[in-house]
Design a protein around this motif. Structure first.
Motif, mmCIF file in Angstrom:
data_model
loop_
_atom_site.group_PDB
_atom_site.id
_atom_site.type_symbol
_atom_site.label_atom_id
_atom_site.label_comp_id
_atom_site.label_asym_id
_atom_site.label_seq_id
_atom_site.Cartn_x
_atom_site.Cartn_y
_atom_site.Cartn_z
ATOM 1 N N TRP A 13 0.821 -1.196 0.000
ATOM 2 C CA TRP A 13 0.000 0.000 0.000
ATOM 3 C C TRP A 13 0.860 1.252 0.000
ATOM 4 C CZ3 TRP A 13 -3.989 2.523 -1.242
ATOM 5 C CH2 TRP A 13 -4.351 3.701 -0.601
ATOM 6 N N LYS A 14 1.939 1.251 0.824
ATOM 7 C CA LYS A 14 2.828 2.414 0.879
ATOM 8 C C LYS A 14 3.484 2.658 -0.470
ATOM 9 C CE LYS A 14 3.825 2.374 5.815
ATOM 10 N NZ LYS A 14 4.792 2.028 6.859
ATOM 11 N N VAL A 15 3.948 1.591 -1.110
ATOM 12 C CA VAL A 15 4.616 1.717 -2.419
ATOM 13 C C VAL A 15 3.622 2.228 -3.464
ATOM 14 C CG1 VAL A 15 5.700 0.425 -4.305
ATOM 15 C CG2 VAL A 15 6.382 -0.028 -1.936
ATOM 16 N N VAL A 16 2.440 1.588 -3.498
ATOM 17 C CA VAL A 16 1.429 1.983 -4.480
ATOM 18 C C VAL A 16 1.006 3.423 -4.278
ATOM 19 C CG1 VAL A 16 -0.981 1.591 -5.165
ATOM 20 C CG2 VAL A 16 0.578 -0.354 -4.902
ATOM 21 N N ARG A 17 0.827 3.801 -3.011
ATOM 22 C CA ARG A 17 0.403 5.166 -2.697
ATOM 23 C C ARG A 17 1.457 6.172 -3.157
ATOM 24 N NH1 ARG A 17 -0.755 6.369 3.470
ATOM 25 N NH2 ARG A 17 1.498 6.185 3.439
ATOM 26 N N LEU A 18 2.725 5.858 -2.936
ATOM 27 C CA LEU A 18 3.810 6.752 -3.337
ATOM 28 C C LEU A 18 3.826 6.910 -4.854
ATOM 29 C CD1 LEU A 18 6.266 8.303 -2.082
ATOM 30 C CD2 LEU A 18 7.653 6.345 -2.790
ATOM 31 N N VAL A 19 3.726 5.778 -5.563
ATOM 32 C CA VAL A 19 3.744 5.812 -7.029
ATOM 33 C C VAL A 19 2.551 6.588 -7.558
ATOM 34 C CG1 VAL A 19 3.521 4.388 -9.116
ATOM 35 C CG2 VAL A 19 5.096 3.687 -7.288
ATOM 36 N N LEU A 20 1.367 6.295 -6.996
ATOM 37 C CA LEU A 20 0.161 6.978 -7.451
ATOM 38 C C LEU A 20 0.249 8.476 -7.169
ATOM 39 C CD1 LEU A 20 -2.696 4.536 -6.432
ATOM 40 C CD2 LEU A 20 -1.922 5.077 -8.736
ATOM 41 N N TRP A 21 0.790 8.829 -5.997
ATOM 42 C CA TRP A 21 0.897 10.238 -5.631
ATOM 43 C C TRP A 21 1.785 10.965 -6.620
ATOM 44 C CZ3 TRP A 21 -1.838 13.482 -3.137
ATOM 45 C CH2 TRP A 21 -1.313 14.686 -2.695
ATOM 46 N N LYS A 22 2.947 10.357 -6.945
ATOM 47 C CA LYS A 22 3.893 11.003 -7.866
ATOM 48 C C LYS A 22 3.295 11.120 -9.262
ATOM 49 C CE LYS A 22 7.906 11.002 -5.402
ATOM 50 N NZ LYS A 22 8.490 12.243 -4.921
ATOM 51 N N TRP A 23 2.616 10.050 -9.699
ATOM 52 C CA TRP A 23 2.171 9.966 -11.085
ATOM 53 C C TRP A 23 0.805 10.596 -11.299
ATOM 54 C CZ3 TRP A 23 -1.681 7.014 -13.750
ATOM 55 C CH2 TRP A 23 -1.530 7.016 -15.130
ATOM 56 N N LEU A 24 -0.083 10.451 -10.319
ATOM 57 C CA LEU A 24 -1.470 10.869 -10.504
ATOM 58 C C LEU A 24 -1.749 12.299 -10.076
ATOM 59 C CD1 LEU A 24 -3.792 7.911 -9.473
ATOM 60 C CD2 LEU A 24 -3.554 8.936 -11.723
ATOM 61 N N ARG A 25 -0.871 12.867 -9.249
ATOM 62 C CA ARG A 25 -1.190 14.179 -8.692
ATOM 63 C C ARG A 25 -1.508 15.227 -9.767
ATOM 64 N NH1 ARG A 25 2.465 17.076 -4.205
ATOM 65 N NH2 ARG A 25 3.797 17.313 -6.009
ATOM 66 N N PRO A 26 -0.681 15.364 -10.817
ATOM 67 C CA PRO A 26 -1.024 16.362 -11.847
ATOM 68 C C PRO A 26 -2.356 16.059 -12.510
ATOM 69 C CG PRO A 26 1.229 15.581 -12.124
ATOM 70 C CD PRO A 26 0.588 14.713 -11.086
ATOM 71 N N ARG A 27 -2.612 14.771 -12.784
ATOM 72 C CA ARG A 27 -3.871 14.371 -13.404
ATOM 73 C C ARG A 27 -5.031 14.593 -12.447
ATOM 74 N NH1 ARG A 27 0.364 11.931 -14.915
ATOM 75 N NH2 ARG A 27 0.694 11.180 -17.029
ATOM 76 N N LEU A 28 -4.804 14.298 -11.162
ATOM 77 C CA LEU A 28 -5.866 14.479 -10.173
ATOM 78 C C LEU A 28 -6.235 15.947 -10.023
ATOM 79 C CD1 LEU A 28 -5.074 11.983 -7.291
ATOM 80 C CD2 LEU A 28 -7.128 12.060 -8.679
ATOM 81 N N MET A 29 -5.216 16.815 -10.112
ATOM 82 C CA MET A 29 -5.492 18.248 -9.998
ATOM 83 C C MET A 29 -6.412 18.689 -11.130
ATOM 84 S SD MET A 29 -4.119 19.415 -7.301
ATOM 85 C CE MET A 29 -2.907 18.934 -6.094
ATOM 86 N N ARG A 30 -6.090 18.242 -12.358
ATOM 87 C CA ARG A 30 -6.917 18.598 -13.504
ATOM 88 C C ARG A 30 -8.309 17.993 -13.355
ATOM 89 N NH1 ARG A 30 -4.697 16.457 -18.851
ATOM 90 N NH2 ARG A 30 -2.836 17.461 -18.044
ATOM 91 N N PHE A 31 -8.361 16.744 -12.927
ATOM 92 C CA PHE A 31 -9.648 16.063 -12.743
ATOM 93 C C PHE A 31 -10.484 16.768 -11.682
ATOM 94 C CE2 PHE A 31 -12.245 12.826 -10.578
ATOM 95 C CZ PHE A 31 -13.028 12.436 -11.661
ATOM 96 N N ALA A 32 -9.826 17.210 -10.603
ATOM 97 C CA ALA A 32 -10.536 17.901 -9.530
ATOM 98 C C ALA A 32 -11.116 19.219 -10.039
ATOM 99 C CB ALA A 32 -9.597 18.154 -8.348
#
Length: 52
Positions: A13-32
Motif C-alpha cells: 500500500w505504501k509503495v502503491v500510494r507513493l507511485v500513485l501520488w507522484k504519477w497521478l497528482r497532476p492528473r488528479l489536480m486537472r480532474f478535480a
C-alpha cells in the motif's frame, strides 16, 4: 500468518500510494478542477430550475 500478510499489504500500500501520488497528482489536480466545474454547473442548473 495473518500478521505477515498484513505487513506485506501495508508495504504494498505504501509503495502503491507513493507511485500513485507522484504519477497521478497532476492528473488528479486537472480532474478535480473539471469535477468542481461540473458540480458548479449542475448546482447552478438545479438552482435555476428550482426557482422556475
Amino acid at each position: 500468518m495473518g500478521k505477515v500478510l498484513r505487513q506485506i499489504l501495508v508495504l504494498l500500500w505504501k509503495v502503491v500510494r507513493l507511485v500513485l501520488w507522484k504519477w497521478l497528482r497532476p492528473r488528479l489536480m486537472r480532474f478535480a478542477m473539471i469535477a468542481a466545474a461540473l458540480v458548479g454547473v449542475i448546482l447552478l442548473v438545479v438552482a435555476v430550475l428550482g426557482r422556475l
